[in-house]
Design a protein around this motif. Structure first.
Motif, short mmCIF file in Angstrom:
data_model
loop_
_atom_site.label_atom_id
_atom_site.label_comp_id
_atom_site.label_asym_id
_atom_site.label_seq_id
_atom_site.Cartn_x
_atom_site.Cartn_y
_atom_site.Cartn_z
N LYS A 139 -9.02 -11.17 7.13
CA LYS A 139 -9.76 -12.41 7.38
C LYS A 139 -8.93 -13.65 7.05
O LYS A 139 -8.28 -13.71 6.01
CB LYS A 139 -11.03 -12.42 6.51
N GLY A 140 -8.92 -14.62 7.95
CA GLY A 140 -8.18 -15.85 7.70
C GLY A 140 -6.71 -15.77 8.07
O GLY A 140 -5.98 -16.74 7.93
N LYS A 141 -6.26 -14.60 8.52
CA LYS A 141 -4.84 -14.48 8.86
C LYS A 141 -4.66 -14.40 10.38
O LYS A 141 -5.49 -13.86 11.08
CB LYS A 141 -4.24 -13.24 8.19
N ARG A 142 -3.54 -14.93 10.82
CA ARG A 142 -3.27 -14.96 12.25
C ARG A 142 -2.02 -14.15 12.59
O ARG A 142 -1.02 -14.21 11.90
CB ARG A 142 -3.07 -16.40 12.70
N ILE A 143 -2.12 -13.43 13.70
CA ILE A 143 -0.97 -12.66 14.16
C ILE A 143 -0.73 -12.91 15.64
O ILE A 143 -1.67 -13.06 16.42
CB ILE A 143 -1.18 -11.15 13.91
N ILE A 144 0.56 -12.98 15.99
CA ILE A 144 0.92 -12.96 17.41
C ILE A 144 1.41 -11.55 17.72
O ILE A 144 2.26 -11.01 17.00
CB ILE A 144 2.05 -13.95 17.74
N ILE A 145 0.83 -10.93 18.73
CA ILE A 145 1.34 -9.63 19.17
C ILE A 145 1.89 -9.80 20.58
O ILE A 145 1.16 -10.14 21.50
CB ILE A 145 0.23 -8.55 19.15
N GLU A 146 3.19 -9.62 20.67
CA GLU A 146 3.84 -9.76 21.97
C GLU A 146 4.06 -8.38 22.55
O GLU A 146 4.65 -7.52 21.91
CB GLU A 146 5.19 -10.49 21.80
N TYR A 147 3.54 -8.15 23.76
CA TYR A 147 3.70 -6.83 24.37
C TYR A 147 3.67 -6.90 25.88
O TYR A 147 3.32 -7.93 26.44
CB TYR A 147 2.65 -5.86 23.84
N SER A 148 4.04 -5.81 26.48
CA SER A 148 4.17 -5.63 27.93
C SER A 148 5.44 -6.30 28.44
O SER A 148 6.39 -5.63 28.77
CB SER A 148 2.94 -6.13 28.70
N SER A 149 5.44 -7.64 28.53
CA SER A 149 6.65 -8.41 28.81
C SER A 149 7.56 -7.85 29.91
O SER A 149 8.75 -7.60 29.66
CB SER A 149 7.46 -8.58 27.51
N PRO A 150 7.01 -7.63 31.11
CA PRO A 150 7.87 -7.16 32.21
C PRO A 150 8.76 -8.27 32.72
O PRO A 150 8.59 -9.44 32.38
CB PRO A 150 6.86 -6.75 33.28
N ASN A 151 9.72 -7.90 33.57
CA ASN A 151 10.61 -8.89 34.17
C ASN A 151 10.16 -9.13 35.60
O ASN A 151 10.06 -8.20 36.38
CB ASN A 151 12.04 -8.37 34.17
N ILE A 152 9.92 -10.35 35.92
CA ILE A 152 9.57 -10.69 37.30
C ILE A 152 10.74 -10.35 38.20
O ILE A 152 11.90 -10.60 37.85
CB ILE A 152 9.23 -12.19 37.39
N ALA A 153 10.43 -9.76 39.34
CA ALA A 153 11.43 -9.39 40.34
C ALA A 153 12.25 -8.16 39.97
O ALA A 153 13.12 -7.75 40.72
CB ALA A 153 12.36 -10.55 40.66
N LYS A 154 11.97 -7.59 38.84
CA LYS A 154 12.60 -6.30 38.55
C LYS A 154 11.48 -5.28 38.45
O LYS A 154 10.31 -5.63 38.50
CB LYS A 154 13.38 -6.36 37.24
N SER A 155 11.83 -4.03 38.27
CA SER A 155 10.76 -3.03 38.29
C SER A 155 10.00 -3.03 36.96
O SER A 155 10.51 -3.38 35.91
CB SER A 155 11.33 -1.66 38.61
N PHE A 156 8.73 -2.64 37.08
CA PHE A 156 7.88 -2.44 35.90
C PHE A 156 8.08 -0.98 35.54
O PHE A 156 7.58 -0.09 36.21
CB PHE A 156 6.42 -2.70 36.28
N HIS A 157 8.87 -0.72 34.51
CA HIS A 157 9.12 0.70 34.25
C HIS A 157 8.19 1.22 33.17
O HIS A 157 7.40 0.47 32.60
CB HIS A 157 10.59 0.95 33.94
N VAL A 158 8.31 2.52 32.94
CA VAL A 158 7.36 3.16 32.03
C VAL A 158 7.46 2.59 30.62
O VAL A 158 6.50 2.63 29.86
CB VAL A 158 7.59 4.68 32.02
N GLY A 159 8.64 2.05 30.31
CA GLY A 159 8.80 1.40 29.01
C GLY A 159 7.83 0.23 28.88
O GLY A 159 7.23 0.02 27.83
N HIS A 160 7.68 -0.52 29.95
CA HIS A 160 6.72 -1.64 29.92
C HIS A 160 5.30 -1.12 29.82
O HIS A 160 4.45 -1.73 29.17
CB HIS A 160 6.87 -2.50 31.17
N LEU A 161 5.05 0.02 30.46
CA LEU A 161 3.70 0.59 30.37
C LEU A 161 3.39 0.99 28.94
O LEU A 161 2.30 0.72 28.41
CB LEU A 161 3.58 1.80 31.30
N ARG A 162 4.36 1.60 28.28
CA ARG A 162 4.13 1.99 26.88
C ARG A 162 3.88 0.76 26.02
O ARG A 162 3.00 0.76 25.17
CB ARG A 162 5.34 2.74 26.30
N SER A 163 4.69 -0.26 26.24
CA SER A 163 4.50 -1.48 25.46
C SER A 163 3.09 -2.03 25.68
O SER A 163 2.43 -2.48 24.74
CB SER A 163 5.54 -2.52 25.85
#
Ligand code: ARG
Length: 599
Positions: A139-163
């Motif tokens: 309670k009262g704490k903030r977190i940023i969770i960065e995930y997925s983060s694919p590259n536009i114009a490149k392939s969305f690979h399974v690594g991005h799916l796991r993320s």
């Protein structure tokens, strides 16, 4: 036995920080055990509490005496506790086994207190949302969770799916601990490849295809122009100068890029929605300002951490066995690492997070450790609050049409594979109201469960046959277990509505070892959530679900509702199954899966 009409309460127990019997009733039982230990042995309540663990199967809680490092032999220490012990509302028995003490809870109270808590915290919360399993530790704490983060114009690979899968779970997990969570997608929307695409777009691009499916069209252009560039250095040079113009903020050079980005984000957002994944912020490499990167470079320079090499700038991290990392290229353009450094500073300024997580494949371990190290060397006090959540490789995720390059291929394949599987059972299939929606849901469940079933760091081979199976430890099996639980009430309308918990006679549950085992597992759920948090491992929750569903499977025969003539008994069992369904649903939702009512 006559049930009292008031709410059931256990006698008071002493309290400790981070315990909360109103959200996890097992805290009360553990505190009682700790109290007993600290009354009889030279231990503080806190020390004693730290020694109370879950027992092995068949034992409720266990204390390993040697961990207290008390003088005397285990036997003598155990005797001291046992001599003083008297059965009470919490504990029915204590048994010594070598250096261990096993505590067995009072079955009737355990069952009643757990089922009442599940019911209250699922159906009767001030927030109107199910809260069983949640706590307020963050309670009262903030977190940023960065995930997925694919590259536009490149392939969305399974690594991005796991993320995506792991990150979305972590976002739920932190919310379940009361944290204020910012879900962030950090798109690979910047870099020399965009110069290349700009050149390629003039040659191969068209507006119509772009609007139809930007992700696909840009990828196709990228593949073609990449080939051209390999054959012809002039293309490469043109691309580089184009990207330089973009970095310099030349609006003409940026115009198309803006449209590409926007259309790609729109398409991604739709696909994430189908995965039951949501982002609060679509950030990207392009959004890191030149200023914050320049400031960071300045600071590194002043601290004497920069080496120059042929016009490029490097941070020397050899003292930390992390090699030398380029932070600025010869032509002055920035790179991935520099953008991450500047980006983190900006995020701190904007969000003042208490913690920030990056969910990125273990192939980038070195990158992340260099990046964190640089922030640490720059003496940002929050550098210690960054966590890299890594994970292993996935092999074999291709569709029947070939290698996966787009997220929507994975989604479509999961749904089709599942749809075909369901059509095999004609009668059942006909009864499904919305087969498309249902097969999509179960298919995605299959993909997610296969992904979250083992420790993150393990590599695994994706298997469509296993993913679609209703047998064994699979996603469809879990959905099926939930559906079956949900059907009990529907099939027994004569038992509804259930009386208030205090009016339900639970004698039949007290006599059933299956029922006891099920309810004990339900009681452990809030602890499962906390364990998953300590390790950032979704597998802790998946393993729990399988355990619970196995026990339910073996209870169907003995703990019957339909066909039980004694209405009192049938009601008690229905109550237990309703609570079980609530907990299965809560755990599935925590894993970002929507539990199905029917299939
Ligand atoms: N877009 C990167 C890739 O696909 C992943 C980004 C990870 N996050 C970060 N802050 N570096 O490899």
């Amino acid at each position: 036995m006559a049930a009292s009409s008031s709410k059931f309460t256990l006698p008071p127990v002493p309290s400790l920080p981070e315990t909360d019997p109103s959200r996890c009733v097992f805290d009360a039982y553990r505190l009682r055990i700790a109290q007993l230990l600290s009354d009889t042995l030279p231990l503080s309540l806190e020390q004693a509490y730290g020694g109370v663990d879950y027992g092995k199967k068949g034992e409720d809680f266990t204390v390993a005496l040697p961990r207290f490092r008390l003088p005397g032999k285990p036997n003598e220490i155990a005797d001291k506790v046992i001599e003083k012990f008297q059965a009470d509302e919490f504990i029915a028995a204590v048994v010594q086994d070598k250096a261990f003490l096993h505590f067995r809870l009072n079955t009737e109270n355990m069952i009643r207190s757990v089922l009442e808590q599940v019911t209250e915290l699922t159906h009767d919360t001030p927030s109107k949302e199910p809260e069983y399993g949640r706590n307020e530790l963050g309670k009262g704490k903030r977190i940023i969770i960065e995930y997925s983060s694919p590259n536009i114009a490149k392939s969305f690979h399974v690594g991005h799916l796991r993320s995506t899968i792991i990150g979305a779970f972590l976002a739920n997990l932190y919310k379940a601990h009361g944290w204020d969570v910012v879900s962030m997608n950090y798109l690979g929307d910047w870099g020399t490849q965009f110069g290349l695409i700009a050149v390629g777009f003039q040659k191969y691009g068209n507006q119509e295809d772009l609007e139809k499916d930007a992700i696909k069209h840009l990828f196709e252009i990228y593949v073609k122009i990449n080939k051209d560039a390999e054959a012809d250095p002039a293309v490469k040079a043109e691309a580089a100068s184009w990207f330089k113009r973009m970095e310099d903020g030349d609006e003409e050079a940026l115009k198309n890029w803006r449209v590409w980005r926007e259309l790609s984000v729109k398409k991604y957002a739709e696909e994430y929605q189908r995965l039951n994944v949501h982002f609060d912020v679509y950030n990207g490499e392009s959004m890191v300002s030149q200023k914050s990167m320049a400031d960071a470079l300045d600071r590194l320079e002043k601290m004497g951490l920069i080496d120059e090499h042929e016009g490029a700038k490097l941070v020397n991290l050899e003292a930390y066995k992390m090699g030398k990392a380029v932070v600025r290229k010869k032509d002055g353009t920035s790179i991935y690492l520099t953008r991450d450094i500047g980006g983190a500073v900006e995020r701190y300024e904007k969000y003042k997070f208490d913690r920030m997580i990056y969910v990125v494949a273990s192939q980038q371990d070195l990158h992340l450790s260099q990046f964190f190290k640089v922030l640490d060397l720059l003496e940002y006090p929050w550098a210690k609050d960054l966590i890299h959540i890594n994970y292993g490789l996935v092999q074999g995720m291709s569709t029947r049409k070939g290698t996966v390059v787009f997220l929507d291929q994975i989604i479509r394949e999961a749904s089709t594979v599942m749809h075909e599987q369901m059509q095999k059972n004609e009668d059942k299939y006909k009864a499904i109201v919305d087969p498309e929606e249902t097969s999509l849901n179960i298919g995605i469940t299959g993909v997610k469960i296969q992904d979250m079933q083992a420790k993150r760091i393990n590599n695994y081979t994706f298997n469509w046959d296993r993913m679609k199976s209703f047998e064994g430890d699979t996603g469809p099996y879990l959905q099926y277990a939930h559906v079956r639980l949900a059907s009990i009430a529907r099939k027994n309308p004569h038992l509804l509505p259930l009386p208030a918990p205090s009016q339900i006679d639970i004698a039949t549950l007290v006599q059933s070892s299956h029922a006891r085992e099920i309810v004990f597992l339900l009681g452990s759920y809030p602890d499962v959530v906390k364990t998953a948090m300590r390790t950032h491992e979704p597998s802790a929750v998946v393993t729990f679900l399988f355990r619970l569903c196995h026990v339910i499977s073996s209870a169907w025969e003995t703990v019957i509702v339909k066909g039980e003539e004694d209405v009192e008994k049938a009601r008690a069992r229905l109550w237990m199954f309703e609570c079980t369904r609530d907990v299965v649903a809560a755990a599935l939702r925590l894993l970002t899966i929507s539990p199905l009512e029917r299939m």
